[in-house]
Design a protein around this motif. Structure first.
Motif, PDB file in Angstrom:
ATOM      1  N   PRO A 123       0.844  -1.203   0.000  1.00  0.00           N
ATOM      2  CA  PRO A 123       0.000   0.000   0.000  1.00  0.00           C
ATOM      3  C   PRO A 123       0.874   1.246   0.000  1.00  0.00           C
ATOM      4  O   PRO A 123       1.953   1.271   0.597  1.00  0.00           O
ATOM      5  N   PRO A 157       0.593   4.818   1.245  1.00  0.00           N
ATOM      6  CA  PRO A 157      -0.218   5.775   2.010  1.00  0.00           C
ATOM      7  C   PRO A 157      -0.159   7.192   1.468  1.00  0.00           C
ATOM      8  O   PRO A 157      -1.092   7.970   1.623  1.00  0.00           O
ATOM      9  N   PHE A 158       0.948   7.558   0.798  1.00  0.00           N
ATOM     10  CA  PHE A 158       1.118   8.929   0.328  1.00  0.00           C
ATOM     11  C   PHE A 158       1.181   9.000  -1.188  1.00  0.00           C
ATOM     12  O   PHE A 158       1.741   9.935  -1.740  1.00  0.00           O
ATOM     13  N   ARG A 167       5.867  13.088   6.989  1.00  0.00           N
ATOM     14  CA  ARG A 167       4.932  12.021   6.599  1.00  0.00           C
ATOM     15  C   ARG A 167       5.688  10.704   6.700  1.00  0.00           C
ATOM     16  O   ARG A 167       6.639  10.452   5.954  1.00  0.00           O
ATOM     17  N   ALA A 221       5.236   6.381   7.274  1.00  0.00           N
ATOM     18  CA  ALA A 221       4.394   5.182   7.283  1.00  0.00           C
ATOM     19  C   ALA A 221       5.230   3.992   7.719  1.00  0.00           C
ATOM     20  O   ALA A 221       6.429   3.908   7.424  1.00  0.00           O
ATOM     21  N   LEU A 268       5.298  -0.232   7.653  1.00  0.00           N
ATOM     22  CA  LEU A 268       4.756  -1.439   7.040  1.00  0.00           C
ATOM     23  C   LEU A 268       5.474  -2.655   7.609  1.00  0.00           C
ATOM     24  O   LEU A 268       6.649  -2.588   7.959  1.00  0.00           O
ATOM     25  N   GLN A 279       0.176  -2.485   6.543  1.00  0.00           N
ATOM     26  CA  GLN A 279       0.295  -1.298   7.374  1.00  0.00           C
ATOM     27  C   GLN A 279       0.307  -1.704   8.844  1.00  0.00           C
ATOM     28  O   GLN A 279      -0.450  -2.569   9.276  1.00  0.00           O
ATOM     29  N   ASP A 291       2.537   8.516  10.680  1.00  0.00           N
ATOM     30  CA  ASP A 291       1.471   9.420  10.269  1.00  0.00           C
ATOM     31  C   ASP A 291       0.111   8.823  10.617  1.00  0.00           C
ATOM     32  O   ASP A 291      -0.210   7.687  10.224  1.00  0.00           O
ATOM     33  N   ASP A 292      -0.708   9.599  11.354  1.00  0.00           N
ATOM     34  CA  ASP A 292      -2.046   9.143  11.719  1.00  0.00           C
ATOM     35  C   ASP A 292      -3.132   9.823  10.901  1.00  0.00           C
ATOM     36  O   ASP A 292      -4.316   9.762  11.248  1.00  0.00           O
ATOM     37  N   GLY A 293      -2.735  10.505   9.832  1.00  0.00           N
ATOM     38  CA  GLY A 293      -3.713  11.166   8.977  1.00  0.00           C
ATOM     39  C   GLY A 293      -3.950  12.624   9.304  1.00  0.00           C
ATOM     40  O   GLY A 293      -4.646  13.324   8.559  1.00  0.00           O
TER      41      GLY A 293
END
Length: 398
Positions: free
Chosen positions: A249, A251-252, A279, A281, A283, A294, A354-356
């Protein structure tokens, strides 16, 4: 003639325990026994090299290395630009929880540059000029080991990753691994007579920021910018490279991200981070299902990220579980390079997965420094350690 009552009493008395009765020690032993509780880990490492009795008490105390490693800061800048580059320089190793720097001698960047560190107190350097060679250095013990270059000269432009699995004193378990385009080379530094061996890694592409190497025991993992994974078990009598075209995936999206491989709690993780570490992520590799999942930082752990020096350590010194610390390595991402003048220079950044949210806080940790004190070189996480036996063969070869 019989012995005096005093001598008979001394002969019948039980032997003294030096740990309980310092007066029964030699003068040097008494000094160390009285100071032992005040000695820091760094001092302990130095003092155990003094003499046999001091080494004995150091081993008896059983002081363990700090769980949180030090950060090797960039090389000090030369006082004169016209002066020749020194072959050996004294670099600072910063104890982040303790807030204290230590200084040890390492090869100078004019002749060698650092490319990796290990969790056993050793650093890996490569010569900057031809003929190429590799140098393993334990700054604390003052031990060195010089190794030959495994690649042809066309591969000598720095396009490779390096990893050291353990101390060279462990002749059977220690491997030095180098990975470049479609090729992996490895050797046992403690058994130089065996030479270098190579493995083909079809499809692997080296990238200074988007590929990485990781060793978990004798298992070597590689990842490239497409998040494809290669692995090989070097302990196997006939190791072979396996490949997984893993689904991943993003994420960005397809933005340019730096890739870091790190092992934590027996899982292989891939950290994706932008150039500002804003930013991030995380995995987790599922090798059997050929995918990256994730994930989050599990357990009471903190992840330390850096090319050739990533690790997972217990949370310490006010850094809560789940935090990620990035060593400042401008050669990978030449942004926000510390100023060469007096003031502040930052050497590591603290961030989170990053939690969004749009207000992710990134702390760039700085240190006061004098005019031109540091170069704009890379920092490396460093685990201070010394081999259990200072008379190991690798030390005698240095």
């Amino acid at each position: 003639m019989g012995r005096s009552p005093r001598r008979r009493a001394m002969a019948a008395a039980p032997p003294r325990d030096p740990g309980k009765n310092p007066r029964g020690l030699l003068p040097g032993d008494r000094i160390f026994a009285s100071l032992a509780s005040y000695i820091t880990f760094a001092d302990h490492l130095s003092l155990r090299l003094v003499c046999r009795s001091w080494r004995f008490f150091s081993r008896r105390l059983g002081r363990r290395p700090p769980p949180f490693p030090w950060l090797m800061l960039p090389e000090p800048a030369s006082a004169s630009q016209s002066a020749p580059a020194p072959a050996c320089v004294r670099r600072q190793f910063y104890d982040i929880p303790g807030g204290r720097p230590y200084a040890y001698d390492v090869p100078g960047e004019g002749y060698h540059r650092c490319i990796a560190s290990s969790a056993c107190g050793w650093l890996v350097f490569v010569s900057v000029d031809l003929p190429r060679r590799l140098v393993l250095v334990n700054p604390v013990a003052g031990a060195r080991l010089v190794l030959s270059w495994p690649f042809k000269e066309k591969n000598a432009e720095g396009r490779f990753h390096a990893a050291l699995t353990s101390s060279p004193a462990d002749r059977r378990a220690c491997f030095l691994v180098l990975a470049t385009d479609r090729l992996v080379a490895y050797c046992r530094p403690g058994q130089q007579d065996l030479g270098w061996l190579t493995l083909r890694a079809p499809g692997f592409r080296y990238d200074p920021a988007a590929s990485d190497i990781l060793t978990v025991g004798a298992m070597v993992y590689l990842v490239d910018g497409r998040r494809k994974v290669w692995r090989a078990d070097l302990a196997d009598p006939e190791p072979k490279v396996e490949r997984r075209n893993t689904a991943c995936p993003l994420p960005f999206g397809e933005s340019t991200m730096r890739h870091y491989l790190v092992e934590s709690l027996r899982h292989v993780h891939l950290v994706l981070a932008d150039e500002h570490n804003a930013r991030v992520a995380l995995l987790r590799l599922d090798w059997d299902k050929k995918t990256w999942l994730q994930d989050r930082v599990r357990g009471d752990r903190v992840l330390l990220l850096g090319r050739g020096c990533s690790a997972s350590v217990p949370a310490a010194s006010g850094r809560p579980p789940g935090m990620l610390l990035f060593a400042h390595q401008p050669s990978l991402s030449p942004v926000d390079v510390g100023s060469g003048g007096a003031g502040l220079a930052w050497f590591w950044a603290e961030s989170w997965v990053d939690d969004g949210s749009d207000d992710m806080l990134v702390l760039k940790k700085k240190m006061h420094h004098r005019q031109g004190e540091f170069t704009a070189g890379d920092s490396f996480w460093f685990f201070p350690a010394i081999d259990p036996d200072e008379r190991a063969t690798v030390a005698s070869q240095a």
